[in-house]
Design a protein around this motif. Structure first.
Motif, PDB file in Angstrom:
ATOM      1  N   ILE A 126       0.910  -1.222   0.109  1.00 20.76           N
ATOM      2  CA  ILE A 126       0.095  -0.020   0.064  1.00 20.76           C
ATOM      3  C   ILE A 126       0.857   1.113  -0.040  1.00 20.76           C
ATOM      4  O   ILE A 126       0.614   2.409  -0.798  1.00 20.76           O
ATOM      5  CB  ILE A 126      -1.115   0.099   1.119  1.00 20.76           C
ATOM      6  N   LYS A 127       1.814   1.125   0.923  1.00 20.44           N
ATOM      7  CA  LYS A 127       2.683   2.490   0.703  1.00 20.44           C
ATOM      8  C   LYS A 127       3.491   2.464  -0.340  1.00 20.44           C
ATOM      9  O   LYS A 127       3.772   3.846  -0.813  1.00 20.44           O
ATOM     10  CB  LYS A 127       3.745   2.269   1.885  1.00 20.44           C
ATOM     11  N   LYS A 129       2.404   1.981  -3.632  1.00 23.06           N
ATOM     12  CA  LYS A 129       1.459   2.515  -4.541  1.00 23.06           C
ATOM     13  C   LYS A 129       0.989   3.867  -4.215  1.00 23.06           C
ATOM     14  O   LYS A 129       0.823   4.564  -5.240  1.00 23.06           O
ATOM     15  CB  LYS A 129       0.060   1.560  -4.270  1.00 23.06           C
ATOM     16  N   SER A 130       1.271   4.424  -2.997  1.00 21.98           N
ATOM     17  CA  SER A 130       1.138   5.856  -2.937  1.00 21.98           C
ATOM     18  C   SER A 130       2.213   6.748  -2.754  1.00 21.98           C
ATOM     19  O   SER A 130       3.274   6.631  -3.354  1.00 21.98           O
ATOM     20  CB  SER A 130       0.397   6.017  -1.339  1.00 21.98           C
TER      21      SER A 130
END
Length: 130
Positions: A126-127, A129-130
């Motif tokens: 998730i990290k 992707k951001s």
């Protein structure tokens, strides 16, 4: 999946303490298994009943076996047995219970570690992707 790191670490610490407790009980069980001899210089004869219902008398028998488990009863002298076979049966039964509990704790810690590692992988994904 919402993962509370401090909760998991607390749980893991609790399981580690349980594991240490099991290890100490195993050591105590080993140390508490003894062969004893009846004293022949006593004024009174005494006896006990083994878990196999055999009566063991100090004036007849020379020896008996004892298994002390203070975590079950801190005030107990220990369970007395008429023979090595009877003592071995009880000792092995107690030891096997502890070993099963130890394996359960180890497996629980392994599963918890897998959940934590999966959560870390998802967090990193998730990290990234951001």
């Amino acid at each position: 999946m919402d993962l509370d790191y401090s909760l998991m670490m607390g749980l893991d610490y609790s399981l580690m303490m349980d594991l240490t407790d099991i290890e100490l009980k195993l050591e105590e069980l080993e140390a508490g298994y003894k062969k004893k001899y009846f004293r022949k210089d006593t004024k009174r004869e005494w006896s006990f009943k083994c878990h196999c219902d055999e009566k063991v008398e100090s004036n007849v028998a020379d020896e008996y076996f004892i298994v002390s488990i203070t975590w079950k009863d801190p005030n107990a002298i220990g369970r007395r047995f008429c023979s090595k076979e009877c003592a071995d049966f009880y000792f092995n039964e107690q030891r096997n219970e502890l070993l099963v509990e130890r394996e359960r704790i180890i497996e629980e810690r392994r599963r918890m570690r897998e959940v934590y590692e999966e959560a870390v992988r998802k967090f990193i994904a998730i990290k990234e992707k951001s």
